[in-house]
Design a protein around this motif. Structure first.
Motif, PDB file in Angstrom:
ATOM      1  N   LEU A 165       0.829  -1.204   0.000  1.00 41.34           N
ATOM      2  CA  LEU A 165       0.000   0.000   0.000  1.00 41.34           C
ATOM      3  C   LEU A 165       0.865   1.256   0.000  1.00 41.34           C
ATOM      4  N   GLN A 166       1.930   1.245   0.797  1.00 37.53           N
ATOM      5  CA  GLN A 166       2.815   2.408   0.866  1.00 37.53           C
ATOM      6  C   GLN A 166       3.420   2.702  -0.503  1.00 37.53           C
ATOM      7  N   ARG A 167       3.909   1.676  -1.184  1.00 35.89           N
ATOM      8  CA  ARG A 167       4.501   1.883  -2.513  1.00 35.89           C
ATOM      9  C   ARG A 167       3.457   2.385  -3.509  1.00 35.89           C
ATOM     10  N   ASP A 168       2.292   1.736  -3.506  1.00 34.68           N
ATOM     11  CA  ASP A 168       1.272   2.073  -4.500  1.00 34.68           C
ATOM     12  C   ASP A 168       0.646   3.445  -4.251  1.00 34.68           C
ATOM     13  N   VAL A 169       0.394   3.779  -2.978  1.00 37.77           N
ATOM     14  CA  VAL A 169      -0.187   5.091  -2.672  1.00 37.77           C
ATOM     15  C   VAL A 169       0.792   6.196  -3.040  1.00 37.77           C
ATOM     16  N   ALA A 170       2.063   6.001  -2.737  1.00 32.12           N
ATOM     17  CA  ALA A 170       3.067   7.013  -3.076  1.00 32.12           C
ATOM     18  C   ALA A 170       3.110   7.231  -4.582  1.00 32.12           C
ATOM     19  N   GLU A 171       3.061   6.163  -5.342  1.00 35.91           N
ATOM     20  CA  GLU A 171       3.095   6.283  -6.803  1.00 35.91           C
ATOM     21  C   GLU A 171       1.831   6.952  -7.330  1.00 35.91           C
ATOM     22  N   LEU A 172       0.676   6.584  -6.792  1.00 35.54           N
ATOM     23  CA  LEU A 172      -0.578   7.199  -7.233  1.00 35.54           C
ATOM     24  C   LEU A 172      -0.624   8.689  -6.913  1.00 35.54           C
ATOM     25  N   ILE A 173      -0.133   9.053  -5.749  1.00 36.15           N
ATOM     26  CA  ILE A 173      -0.132  10.462  -5.355  1.00 36.15           C
ATOM     27  C   ILE A 173       0.731  11.260  -6.321  1.00 36.15           C
ATOM     28  N   ARG A 174       1.910  10.738  -6.616  1.00 37.22           N
ATOM     29  CA  ARG A 174       2.804  11.458  -7.536  1.00 37.22           C
ATOM     30  C   ARG A 174       2.221  11.531  -8.949  1.00 37.22           C
ATOM     31  N   ALA A 175       1.615  10.461  -9.394  1.00 33.20           N
ATOM     32  CA  ALA A 175       1.168  10.400 -10.787  1.00 33.20           C
ATOM     33  C   ALA A 175      -0.216  10.985 -11.016  1.00 33.20           C
ATOM     34  N   GLU A 176      -1.121  10.820 -10.062  1.00 36.95           N
ATOM     35  CA  GLU A 176      -2.520  11.119 -10.326  1.00 36.95           C
ATOM     36  C   GLU A 176      -3.102  12.286  -9.537  1.00 36.95           C
ATOM     37  N   LEU A 177      -2.485  12.688  -8.443  1.00 40.71           N
ATOM     38  CA  LEU A 177      -3.066  13.748  -7.619  1.00 40.71           C
ATOM     39  C   LEU A 177      -2.954  15.079  -8.347  1.00 40.71           C
ATOM     40  N   ASP A 178      -4.073  15.766  -8.446  1.00 45.72           N
ATOM     41  CA  ASP A 178      -4.144  17.015  -9.209  1.00 45.72           C
ATOM     42  C   ASP A 178      -3.765  18.195  -8.309  1.00 45.72           C
ATOM     43  N   HIS A 179      -2.480  18.302  -8.009  1.00 43.68           N
ATOM     44  CA  HIS A 179      -1.962  19.418  -7.218  1.00 43.68           C
ATOM     45  C   HIS A 179      -0.537  19.670  -7.683  1.00 43.68           C
ATOM     46  N   PRO A 180      -0.164  20.924  -7.890  1.00 40.84           N
ATOM     47  CA  PRO A 180       1.180  21.202  -8.424  1.00 40.84           C
ATOM     48  C   PRO A 180       2.316  20.758  -7.511  1.00 40.84           C
ATOM     49  N   LYS A 181       2.062  20.642  -6.214  1.00 46.60           N
ATOM     50  CA  LYS A 181       3.126  20.265  -5.280  1.00 46.60           C
ATOM     51  C   LYS A 181       2.970  18.841  -4.766  1.00 46.60           C
ATOM     52  N   ALA A 182       2.211  18.020  -5.464  1.00 48.07           N
ATOM     53  CA  ALA A 182       1.994  16.636  -5.033  1.00 48.07           C
ATOM     54  C   ALA A 182       3.290  15.831  -5.030  1.00 48.07           C
ATOM     55  N   SER A 183       4.251  16.212  -5.840  1.00 45.97           N
ATOM     56  CA  SER A 183       5.520  15.480  -5.879  1.00 45.97           C
ATOM     57  C   SER A 183       6.341  15.689  -4.608  1.00 45.97           C
ATOM     58  N   LEU A 184       5.967  16.658  -3.772  1.00 46.71           N
ATOM     59  CA  LEU A 184       6.680  16.912  -2.525  1.00 46.71           C
ATOM     60  C   LEU A 184       6.115  16.115  -1.350  1.00 46.71           C
ATOM     61  N   ILE A 185       5.116  15.273  -1.611  1.00 45.76           N
ATOM     62  CA  ILE A 185       4.526  14.433  -0.563  1.00 45.76           C
ATOM     63  C   ILE A 185       5.338  13.151  -0.463  1.00 45.76           C
ATOM     64  N   THR A 186       5.674  12.764   0.765  1.00 44.10           N
ATOM     65  CA  THR A 186       6.368  11.508   1.012  1.00 44.10           C
ATOM     66  C   THR A 186       5.509  10.653   1.934  1.00 44.10           C
ATOM     67  N   VAL A 187       5.204   9.449   1.506  1.00 41.45           N
ATOM     68  CA  VAL A 187       4.468   8.509   2.351  1.00 41.45           C
ATOM     69  C   VAL A 187       5.499   7.813   3.226  1.00 41.45           C
ATOM     70  N   THR A 188       5.439   8.084   4.542  1.00 41.75           N
ATOM     71  CA  THR A 188       6.459   7.573   5.449  1.00 41.75           C
ATOM     72  C   THR A 188       6.130   6.209   6.029  1.00 41.75           C
TER      73      THR A 188
END
Length: 125
Positions: A15-38
């Motif tokens: 889940l951690q790997r997949d959620v992190a990838e989905l957030i980076r790829a699919e989340l509609d926010h310009p700063k979504a790439s700065l989110i880290t799933v810890t």
């Protein structure tokens, strides 16, 4: 000696790997790439998953990201369910992880104490 990982541990890691990838790829926010799933914690019955995340940005951006993640829970859960073979996909709960900020604060306090000790040692000599 082999390590014993439970099924919930393996599910949490995936889940951690997949959620992190989905957030980076699919989340509609310009700063979504700065989110880290810890971290991800999954309950024993797989009905709930706590997803801990950090964000490198201002306090206002952190609040906006939290709102965006809460609004995207349904989409993320739906997208995750396509890659998992579970009877029921866990409900996602996003929790901001303050441990990175706390670690940086402790590090600055330690550096401050070390520099103060060095100044005190120079003054004594």
């Amino acid at each position: 000696m082999a390590k014993n990982f439970t099924r919930s541990d393996r599910i949490a890691q995936q889940l951690q790997r997949d959620v992190a990838e989905l957030i980076r790829a699919e989340l509609d926010h310009p700063k979504a790439s700065l989110i880290t799933v810890t971290d991800v914690e999954v309950t024993r019955d797989y009905s709930h998953a706590k997803i801990f995340y950090t964000f490198l940005g201002t306090a206002e951006d952190t609040i906006a990201i939290g709102v965006k993640l809460e609004n995207a829970k349904g989409f993320l859960r739906s997208a995750l369910s396509k890659g998992f073979k579970l009877f029921k996909m866990p409900e996602l709960h996003f929790v901001y992880d303050h441990s990175v900020e706390n670690g940086m604060h402790l590090d600055s306090l330690i550096q401050q104490a070390v520099s103060q000790q060095a100044l005190d040692d120079e003054g004594d000599a």
